[in-house]
Design an enzyme around this catalytic site. Structure first.
Site, PDB file in Angstrom:
ATOM      1  N   LYS A  13       1.038  -1.005   0.349  1.00  0.00           N
ATOM      2  CA  LYS A  13      -0.350   0.142  -0.436  1.00  0.00           C
ATOM      3  C   LYS A  13       1.088   1.479   0.678  1.00  0.00           C
ATOM      4  O   LYS A  13       0.882   1.936  -0.790  1.00  0.00           O
ATOM      5  CB  LYS A  13      -0.676   0.108   1.266  1.00  0.00           C
ATOM      6  CG  LYS A  13      -1.762  -1.102   1.066  1.00  0.00           C
ATOM      7  CD  LYS A  13      -2.597  -0.881   2.623  1.00  0.00           C
ATOM      8  CE  LYS A  13      -2.268  -0.829   3.921  1.00  0.00           C
ATOM      9  NZ  LYS A  13      -1.802  -2.037   4.240  1.00  0.00           N
ATOM     10  N   ARG A  88      -9.081   1.270  10.288  1.00  0.00           N
ATOM     11  CA  ARG A  88      -8.904   0.283  10.979  1.00  0.00           C
ATOM     12  C   ARG A  88     -10.155  -0.506  11.558  1.00  0.00           C
ATOM     13  O   ARG A  88     -10.058  -2.140  11.323  1.00  0.00           O
ATOM     14  CB  ARG A  88      -8.009   0.505  11.760  1.00  0.00           C
ATOM     15  CG  ARG A  88      -6.135   0.409  10.981  1.00  0.00           C
ATOM     16  CD  ARG A  88      -4.700   0.669  12.349  1.00  0.00           C
ATOM     17  NE  ARG A  88      -3.589   1.210  12.014  1.00  0.00           N
ATOM     18  CZ  ARG A  88      -3.190   0.123  10.819  1.00  0.00           C
ATOM     19  NH1 ARG A  88      -3.287  -0.989  10.543  1.00  0.00           N
ATOM     20  NH2 ARG A  88      -2.143   0.818  11.018  1.00  0.00           N
ATOM     21  N   ARG A 122      12.158  -9.895   3.016  1.00  0.00           N
ATOM     22  CA  ARG A 122      12.707  -8.688   3.457  1.00  0.00           C
ATOM     23  C   ARG A 122      13.923  -8.808   4.546  1.00  0.00           C
ATOM     24  O   ARG A 122      14.052  -9.025   5.556  1.00  0.00           O
ATOM     25  CB  ARG A 122      11.682  -8.071   3.849  1.00  0.00           C
ATOM     26  CG  ARG A 122      11.765  -5.889   3.761  1.00  0.00           C
ATOM     27  CD  ARG A 122      10.646  -5.642   3.798  1.00  0.00           C
ATOM     28  NE  ARG A 122      10.033  -5.643   5.086  1.00  0.00           N
ATOM     29  CZ  ARG A 122       8.614  -4.829   5.438  1.00  0.00           C
ATOM     30  NH1 ARG A 122       8.771  -3.886   4.307  1.00  0.00           N
ATOM     31  NH2 ARG A 122       8.051  -5.326   6.339  1.00  0.00           N
ATOM     32  N   ARG A 155      13.598  -7.506  10.112  1.00  0.00           N
ATOM     33  CA  ARG A 155      13.625  -7.135  11.260  1.00  0.00           C
ATOM     34  C   ARG A 155      12.425  -8.077  12.239  1.00  0.00           C
ATOM     35  O   ARG A 155      12.154  -9.349  11.764  1.00  0.00           O
ATOM     36  CB  ARG A 155      12.382  -5.664  10.820  1.00  0.00           C
ATOM     37  CG  ARG A 155      12.994  -4.826  10.325  1.00  0.00           C
ATOM     38  CD  ARG A 155      12.134  -4.078   9.916  1.00  0.00           C
ATOM     39  NE  ARG A 155      10.802  -3.850   9.920  1.00  0.00           N
ATOM     40  CZ  ARG A 155      10.168  -2.972   8.891  1.00  0.00           C
ATOM     41  NH1 ARG A 155      10.581  -2.194   8.118  1.00  0.00           N
ATOM     42  NH2 ARG A 155       8.954  -3.772   9.267  1.00  0.00           N
ATOM     43  N   ARG A 166       0.844 -10.623  12.956  1.00  0.00           N
ATOM     44  CA  ARG A 166      -0.184  -9.212  11.860  1.00  0.00           C
ATOM     45  C   ARG A 166      -1.428  -9.361  11.142  1.00  0.00           C
ATOM     46  O   ARG A 166      -1.846  -8.927  11.141  1.00  0.00           O
ATOM     47  CB  ARG A 166       0.937  -8.497  11.115  1.00  0.00           C
ATOM     48  CG  ARG A 166       1.963  -8.215  12.011  1.00  0.00           C
ATOM     49  CD  ARG A 166       3.252  -7.681  11.789  1.00  0.00           C
ATOM     50  NE  ARG A 166       3.197  -6.683  10.882  1.00  0.00           N
ATOM     51  CZ  ARG A 166       4.021  -6.098   9.667  1.00  0.00           C
ATOM     52  NH1 ARG A 166       4.906  -7.483   9.348  1.00  0.00           N
ATOM     53  NH2 ARG A 166       3.564  -5.371   8.947  1.00  0.00           N
TER      54      ARG A 166
END
Length: 209
Positions: A13, A88, A122, A155, A166
Site C-alpha cells: 500500500k 482500521r 525482506r 526486522r 499481524r
C-alpha cells in the site's frame, strides 16, 4: 478524489500510495505520519500520543480519530487525499463518515502465502533503512546495502511468527471493512500480487483514470 487504501501488511500500500499521489493529485496520509507530525508540533493531541507510545501502548480510537479529523481539516487535502492505515475498524470508519465523504475505497487483495513470501524475504539496512529482498530485490553483495554499505538484517516484525500475528490482527479487525464499504458500493478490488507496474495499471482502471 478522496480515497482509502485497504489491504494486509505486505500488500504494498505504501509503495502504491507514493505512485498514486501523482495520479490523483492528492496527498498520501498515513496514521504513522500523522502521529509523528502531531508529536513534532507538540499539539495537545500530539503530546498525548507521545505519552501513549512511550508507554508501549496502542493509540486509542478516540485519539486517532481526533488526529485524523484535524489533519483532514488542513488546506492541502480539501481537493482529496489517500488515507492509508485509517480506518482500521468499523467504529473508525463510522467516525470518519461523520466528518468526511470518501469517494472510493481500494482493496489491495493478496493471499497470506504471498505476504509471508514478501515480508519474510525482506532485509533492512541497519544504516540507512533501505529495504531489499532475497528474491525480488537482491543487493549486489549478499548481506550488504548497495547504498551505504551497512549490514542487512531481518526486522523482528518480518519474522514468520510476527507476520502471522499481524495478519491475524488484520483479518480480525480490518478485513470487515471490505464488506462494510462493498455494501456502500464504493469498493474496488485490485490484485496486489503482480509487479508494481501492473498493480498501478489495474489501480488506474479501477478508478477510471
Amino acid at each position: 478524489m478522496k480515497l482509502i487504501f485497504l489491504g494486509p501488511p505486505g500488500a504494498g500500500k505504501g509503495t502504491l500510495a507514493a505512485k498514486a499521489v501523482d495520479l490523483v493529485k492528492a496527498p498520501h496520509i498515513s496514521t504513522g505520519n500523522i502521529f509523528r507530525a502531531a508529536i513534532a508540533a507538540q499539539s495537545p493531541l500530539g503530546l498525548k500520543v507521545k505519552s501513549i507510545l512511550d508507554s508501549g501502548q496502542l493509540v486509542d480510537d478516540e485519539t486517532t480519530i481526533g488526529l485524523v479529523k484535524e489533519r483532514l481539516a488542513e488546506a492541502d487535502v480539501q481537493c482529496g487525499y489517500i488515507l492509508d492505515g485509517f480506518p482500521r475498524t468499523i467504529p473508525q470508519a463510522e467516525a470518519l463518515a461523520g466528518f468526511s465523504t470518501v469517494d472510493r475505497v481500494v482493496n489491495f487483495d493478496i493471499p497470506d502465502t504471498s505476504v509471508l513470501e514478501r515480508l519474510g524475504g525482506r532485509r533492512t539496512c541497519r544504516g540507512c533503512g533501505k529495504n531489499f529482498h532475497i528474491v525480488f530485490g537482491k543487493p549486489k553483495q549478499e548481506g550488504i546495502c548497495d547504498h551505504c554499505g551497512g549490514e542487512l538484517y531481518t526486522r523482528d516484525d518480518d519474522r514468520e511468527e510476527a507476520i502471522k500475528k499481524r495478519l491475524e490482527v488484520y483479518r480480525e479487525q480490518t478485513a470487515p471493512l471490505i464488506d462494510y464499504y462493498r455494501k456502500k458500493g464504493i469498493l474496488a478490488d485490485v490484485d496486489a500480487r503482480p509487479a508494481v507496474e501492473t498493480v498501478v495499471e489495474n489501480f488506474k482502471k479501477s478508478l477510471g483514470l
